[in-house]
Design an enzyme around this catalytic site. Structure first.
Site, mmCIF file in Angstrom:
data_model
loop_
_atom_site.group_PDB
_atom_site.id
_atom_site.type_symbol
_atom_site.label_atom_id
_atom_site.label_comp_id
_atom_site.label_asym_id
_atom_site.label_seq_id
_atom_site.Cartn_x
_atom_site.Cartn_y
_atom_site.Cartn_z
ATOM 1 N N GLY A 201 0.782 -1.223 0.000
ATOM 2 C CA GLY A 201 0.000 0.000 0.000
ATOM 3 C C GLY A 201 0.814 1.274 0.000
ATOM 4 O O GLY A 201 0.347 2.312 -0.465
ATOM 5 N N PHE A 202 2.042 1.230 0.528
ATOM 6 C CA PHE A 202 2.838 2.448 0.659
ATOM 7 C C PHE A 202 4.132 2.424 -0.149
ATOM 8 O O PHE A 202 4.905 3.376 -0.095
ATOM 9 C CB PHE A 202 3.181 2.695 2.133
ATOM 10 C CG PHE A 202 1.980 2.941 2.989
ATOM 11 C CD1 PHE A 202 1.265 4.122 2.887
ATOM 12 C CD2 PHE A 202 1.547 1.988 3.892
ATOM 13 C CE1 PHE A 202 0.150 4.356 3.673
ATOM 14 C CE2 PHE A 202 0.435 2.203 4.683
ATOM 15 C CZ PHE A 202 -0.272 3.390 4.578
ATOM 16 N N GLU A 204 7.188 -0.326 -2.437
ATOM 17 C CA GLU A 204 7.575 -1.589 -3.053
ATOM 18 C C GLU A 204 8.615 -2.311 -2.201
ATOM 19 O O GLU A 204 9.239 -1.722 -1.320
ATOM 20 C CB GLU A 204 8.151 -1.326 -4.447
ATOM 21 C CG GLU A 204 9.436 -0.518 -4.444
ATOM 22 C CD GLU A 204 9.894 -0.129 -5.839
ATOM 23 O OE1 GLU A 204 9.040 -0.114 -6.743
ATOM 24 O OE2 GLU A 204 11.094 0.169 -6.011
ATOM 25 N N VAL A 205 8.778 -3.589 -2.491
ATOM 26 C CA VAL A 205 9.821 -4.406 -1.875
ATOM 27 C C VAL A 205 10.761 -4.850 -2.981
ATOM 28 O O VAL A 205 10.322 -5.386 -4.000
ATOM 29 C CB VAL A 205 9.238 -5.638 -1.158
ATOM 30 C CG1 VAL A 205 10.361 -6.491 -0.572
ATOM 31 C CG2 VAL A 205 8.272 -5.220 -0.058
ATOM 32 N N LYS A 220 12.071 -3.005 2.058
ATOM 33 C CA LYS A 220 10.709 -2.475 1.972
ATOM 34 C C LYS A 220 10.807 -0.956 1.927
ATOM 35 O O LYS A 220 11.192 -0.322 2.910
ATOM 36 C CB LYS A 220 9.897 -2.936 3.185
ATOM 37 C CG LYS A 220 8.430 -2.578 3.148
ATOM 38 C CD LYS A 220 7.703 -3.243 4.316
ATOM 39 C CE LYS A 220 6.210 -3.020 4.268
ATOM 40 N NZ LYS A 220 5.516 -3.719 5.382
ATOM 41 N N ASP A 316 -2.378 -10.770 11.404
ATOM 42 C CA ASP A 316 -2.413 -11.021 9.958
ATOM 43 C C ASP A 316 -1.777 -12.360 9.611
ATOM 44 O O ASP A 316 -1.060 -12.485 8.616
ATOM 45 C CB ASP A 316 -1.726 -9.884 9.203
ATOM 46 C CG ASP A 316 -2.291 -9.706 7.793
ATOM 47 O OD1 ASP A 316 -3.360 -10.274 7.510
ATOM 48 O OD2 ASP A 316 -1.668 -8.996 6.983
#
Length: 552
Positions: A201-202, A204-205, A220, A316
């Site tokens: 959501g914020f 890329e990796v 990240k 999660d």
């Protein structure tokens, strides 16, 4: 016509695989960089000497370089070396597989403790009372209890005079030099960047490689403007602080936290084997062999228990967030939804992934705590066995409300032929509708590791990395989406940073994380190289005035 997307992916994958193969210090460029490294001089360590807490557990047990140097110090005094040797024998006994050899090792330890000291001279680390009890021991239960007492006495001995002498020795001076080296600034110039592995959501990796060690990591990258626009700063900082606290072989570890001009970056364990969701659905028939299900479930359980021991609820747990390393061991990842329990107070904010959320999360105005992770654990074991989640078939289109009602009201059914009686039982217990009836939550001592589903697992050996994984990923395969399948972000416009933002960025970018950094330095060779007394003096080109060669 040339498929440019396929070509880009081929080039990215080739560079990435080549970097993985060359991460063992064999490249000329890496060797050149290594020769330029030099530890800071002792004079630059005095400020740290005054500020650093001299805690035995932190210095001599937790931190890998401190542990190594304390061990080297003990080797210089015969009595201290004997104490260290006894602890190593105890550890070997604790991790031995059940059988005659383990019984013989126990007898040998008790015999060592029972040996009469020299007349008129007390034993350096065993009390007279312990020696007497060991001489009288007749059962294995008695012997095992006495070995635990002996271990405690040896540890108390090492924490006393030997530790004080270590702090006054050249070995501790060397430790301080490494700590100063560890605290150097970290930036994006520290790393070589490779292919994108995924997006969130914020940001890329991507895969990165430390230039001076060759160690590969996953980075990240959180877009600063996107974080501010979506009010994600608090969540990003919480994830970073939780990652700093955890120390488990079954949870991804944080090695570095730094900032670039546009991103906040978390550098973590690179897990090359893909996630369990990929292995469940994309390799052969949906589901996994039971040997793999048991092995992964055991490692995941250890990871969840570690989080709970720190007062952290994961929130999660799902196969997509469980990653495999090169050897086939798994780790929990993506702690973005993890939350710290404050003063034992339950949580009320709804969070998680549909299909894995416990009933108490789904109910209106309900609070919840650690048991939600065990419900998600039950969903994950079920999915590994059956190739579907308990309340939704694979790729079945169902509304969130319908899935919620199924989770709240339907009892789990076991229609897949792969379910053993043990697998059914542990899933039923994990998937109990009420937290008080759920495995892992029924009482304080309710340990899921004791369930007969895990009867083939030796947990001490598993936690020590001595159990061979049932599956090893192919090192020539990239277990990630093609780069042309990973969507790009649109540009974030109209976001400006103020002084509060800049202070937040500085608070986030704390550099190297001690345990992970020290493990890297030992594993990849610089620790031995820079401690070598025969290494040529001088830092070479690019040395800094402080005497530390920055890892740029």
């Amino acid at each position: 016509m040339v498929d440019m997307g396929g070509l880009d992916n081929l080039i990215a994958n080739t560079a990435y695989l080549q970097a993985r193969k060359s991460s063992d210090a064999d490249s000329k460029e890496l060797q050149r960089r290594r020769r330029s490294l030099m530890l800071p001089g002792p004079q630059s360590c005095e400020q740290l000497r005054q500020a650093l807490a001299t805690d035995f557990h932190s210095l001599c047990e937790q931190q890998p370089i401190g542990r190594r140097l304390f061990r080297d110090f003990l080797a210089t005094v015969p009595a201290y070396q004997e104490a260290r040797g006894f602890l190593e024998e105890v550890q070997s006994w604790e991790l031995a597989e059940e059988g005659p050899a383990k019984g013989s090792a126990l007898q040998g330890l008790v015999t060592t403790c029972a040996a009469a000291p020299v007349p008129g001279r007390p034993h350096p680390f065993f009390s007279p009372a312990l020696v007497t009890k060991c001489q009288a021991a007749t059962t294995d239960d008695d012997r095992a209890s006495l070995v635990e007492l002996a271990k405690a006495e040896v540890m108390a001995f090492l924490q006393d005079q030997p530790f004080r002498e270590f702090l006054a020795s050249p070995f501790y001076d060397k430790f301080l030099q490494w700590k100063v080296f560890e605290m150097q600034p970290v930036s994006d110039k520290y790393f070589e960047e490779f292919r994108v592995l995924g997006k969130g959501g914020f940001g890329e990796v991507c895969a990165v490689q430390v230039k001076n060690t060759g160690k590969m990591y996953a980075c990240k990258k959180l877009d600063k403007k996107r974080l501010k626009k979506k009010n994600g700063e608090k969540m990003a900082l919480l994830e970073k602080e939780i990652l700093e606290r955890v120390s488990s072989p079954f949870i991804v570890s944080l090695a570095y936290a730094f900032e670039s001009k546009s991103h906040l970056c978390l550098v973590m364990s690179l897990m090359n084997g893909g996630d369990l969701k990929f292995h469940i659905y994309s390799v052969g028939e949906p589901g996994l062999d039971m040997s793999r299900v048991i092995f992964y479930s055991a490692q995941i359980t250890c990871g969840v228990l570690h989080l709970h021991s720190l007062g952290i609820v994961y929130r999660d747990m799902k196969p997509e967030n469980v990653l495999l390393d090169d050897l086939g061991n798994c780790r929990l990842s993506d702690l973005g939804l993890a939350v710290q329990i404050q003063d034992g107070k339950p949580i009320t904010q709804r969070a998680g992934t549909n299909g894995y959320m416990a009933p108490e999360i789904l109910m209106e105005k309900a609070s919840y705590s650690y048991p939600v992770d065990w419900f998600a654990m039950g969903c994950s074991i079920y999915e590994m066995v059956a190739g579907r989640t308990p309340f939704r078939d694979y790729k079945e289109k169902v509304s969130k409300e319908d899935l919620k009602q199924r989770t709240l009201k339907e009892e789990v059914r076991f229609q897949h032929s792969n379910f053993t009686e043990e697998a059914k039982d542990i899933c039923r217990l994990f998937l109990a509708k009420t937290p008080e009836q759920r495995l892992g939550s029924r009482e304080k001592s309710d340990d899921p590791r004791k369930h007969h589903f895990f009867k083939t697992i030796n947990f001490p050996r598993l936690e020590a990395g001595l159990v061979e994984p049932p599956f090893v990923p192919d090192p020539s395969v990239v277990y990630a989406k093609d780069i042309n399948e990973i969507d790009d972000f649109s540009e974030v416009r109209g976001v400006e940073f103020d002084d509060n933002d800049k202070q937040f960025f500085q608070r986030f970018a704390t550099g190297a994380v001690p345990i992970a950094w020290q493990e890297e330095i030992i594993e990849t060779g610089p620790f031995a190289e820079l401690n070598d007394p025969n290494r040529p003096a001088g830092c070479g080109e690019g040395s800094s005035r402080s005497g530390v060669c920055l890892l740029l």
